[in-house]
Design a protein around this motif. Sequence first.
Motif, short mmCIF file in Angstrom:
data_model
loop_
_atom_site.label_atom_id
_atom_site.label_comp_id
_atom_site.label_asym_id
_atom_site.label_seq_id
_atom_site.Cartn_x
_atom_site.Cartn_y
_atom_site.Cartn_z
N SER A 78 0.77 -1.25 0.12
CA SER A 78 -0.08 -0.12 0.01
C SER A 78 0.88 1.04 0.00
CB SER A 78 -0.81 0.00 1.20
OG SER A 78 -0.08 0.00 2.42
N HIS A 79 2.12 1.21 0.65
CA HIS A 79 2.89 2.44 0.83
C HIS A 79 4.10 1.80 1.59
CE1 HIS A 79 1.05 2.24 4.71
NE2 HIS A 79 1.65 3.10 5.35
N TRP A 80 5.08 2.78 1.33
CA TRP A 80 6.69 2.44 1.68
C TRP A 80 6.77 2.15 3.26
CZ3 TRP A 80 8.99 5.62 5.13
CH2 TRP A 80 8.69 7.10 4.90
N LEU A 82 7.57 1.13 6.99
CA LEU A 82 8.08 -0.20 7.24
C LEU A 82 7.20 -1.35 7.83
CD1 LEU A 82 11.63 0.95 8.18
CD2 LEU A 82 10.84 0.38 5.98
N ASP A 83 6.28 -0.55 8.45
CA ASP A 83 5.25 -1.60 9.17
C ASP A 83 4.34 -2.36 8.00
OD1 ASP A 83 4.12 0.88 8.90
OD2 ASP A 83 2.31 0.43 10.10
N HIS A 84 4.43 -1.92 6.80
CA HIS A 84 3.84 -2.35 5.70
C HIS A 84 4.68 -3.17 4.74
CE1 HIS A 84 0.01 -0.54 6.59
NE2 HIS A 84 0.77 0.15 7.39
N THR A 85 5.99 -3.05 4.70
CA THR A 85 6.94 -3.55 3.61
C THR A 85 8.19 -4.46 4.21
OG1 THR A 85 8.04 -1.36 3.89
CG2 THR A 85 6.59 -1.68 2.21
N GLY A 197 -5.18 0.13 2.75
CA GLY A 197 -3.71 0.46 3.52
C GLY A 197 -4.07 1.49 4.43
N ASP A 198 -3.08 2.39 4.81
CA ASP A 198 -3.12 3.36 5.67
C ASP A 198 -3.96 4.54 5.56
OD1 ASP A 198 -2.00 1.73 7.25
OD2 ASP A 198 -0.26 2.98 7.92
N LEU A 199 -4.77 4.70 4.34
CA LEU A 199 -5.93 5.84 3.90
C LEU A 199 -6.63 5.51 5.08
CD1 LEU A 199 -5.68 5.74 0.11
CD2 LEU A 199 -4.60 7.29 1.51
N PRO A 205 -5.31 8.35 12.19
CA PRO A 205 -4.49 8.53 10.98
C PRO A 205 -3.21 8.67 11.32
CG PRO A 205 -5.71 10.41 11.36
CD PRO A 205 -6.25 9.42 12.24
N PHE A 206 -2.15 7.79 10.76
CA PHE A 206 -0.66 7.96 10.99
C PHE A 206 -0.26 9.19 9.91
CE2 PHE A 206 -0.72 3.35 12.31
CZ PHE A 206 -0.85 3.66 13.76
N MET A 207 -0.11 10.33 10.67
CA MET A 207 0.20 11.25 9.75
C MET A 207 1.73 11.70 9.61
SD MET A 207 -2.85 13.94 10.41
CE MET A 207 -2.89 14.59 8.78
N GLY A 233 -5.71 -0.25 6.82
CA GLY A 233 -4.30 -0.70 7.12
C GLY A 233 -3.99 -0.95 8.49
N HIS A 234 -4.68 -0.55 9.67
CA HIS A 234 -4.52 -1.16 10.90
C HIS A 234 -6.00 -1.21 11.36
CE1 HIS A 234 -0.18 -0.53 10.97
NE2 HIS A 234 -0.47 0.47 10.16
N GLY A 235 -6.52 -2.25 12.08
CA GLY A 235 -8.08 -2.30 12.87
C GLY A 235 -8.69 -3.17 11.91
#
Length: 315
Positions: A78-80, A82-85, A197-199, A205-207, A233-235
């Motif tokens: 979803s994005h770079w 590090l908790d996703h990649t 993802g984290d949208l 929101p992880f900003m 992305g979480h939840g």
Amino acid sequence: MRLLVLALLSFAASASAEPYHLIPGAVPLDSGPDGNTIVLDAPQGLIVFDTGRHPEHAQAILDYAKARSRPVAAVVNSHWHLDHTTGNWDIRKAYPRVQVYASNALEGALATFLKKSRAETDKILADPKTPPAVRDQLERGVAVIHHPERIRPNHIVAKSGRMTIAGRPLDVHLAKFAATEGDVWLYDANTRTAIVGDLVVGLVPFMDTACADGWSKALGQIAAVPFKTLIPGHGDPMTRADFAAWRTAYDNFIACGRSAAPEKQCIAGWQRDAAKFIEPDHKDYVNGAAAYYLETRLRSSPEEQQRYCKPLKPS
Ligand SMILES: [Zn+2]
């Protein structure tokens, strides 16, 4: 009749009964989170959407593939963050032919945000007083910054459109300048599932690398697809009504952040509007994160607020 029987048999042999398989990301209070992983079946194997941070999370993905007797044919990030990649590397080691799809936003991040976190991490690792458990976690994270080829995509998602991934057609969306410079999200029309993802992040929101207005625009694009289930992305997975409530909470938080209202009021507003998505154990964590994002992203200098609304370049 014979054709139908054959079709049913081949379906039973390869497909999973569930529309998707969710490997929930943990949100521990004492270390970084893991993003949710969503596994989809495809003709050529499994498609893994996001790969988590910790080794246990990556192992859960590999265990699932093994239990299904299917290879991981593709990874979509979803994005770079590090908790996703970070787990891309574990999957690449187990399945060297895996195809990795992501936006090119990692490159700008490597020259800026990740370069800075690498320097900070190297400093902590050089300190002999750093406890071994902390050391292990930091080493795993910094290793993929030192060796970005471990997590880097070999297919760049440069625009939204229908793509065939591991033989399965999917609507792939690219939201530019939202939670990061390039956020990839999927819509599967067959099961009416949006994987975003984290949208969308239940708790807050992880900003860290967000462009608030671009993010708001991306939420409008998500609302425009006729999904029944949305996986954040979480939840936990959300209904349309859940998503609408979360989107209102997001808009209110940004508006409050930009107003003259006291910081405490904006944080309390988020806790109220997003209460459904926040576990009691995470209340303090959310308060701390919301305060941090207000200070660093919504109430910083005008230049700083716009930092992630344009391509990241080394300063
Ligand atoms: Zn995340």
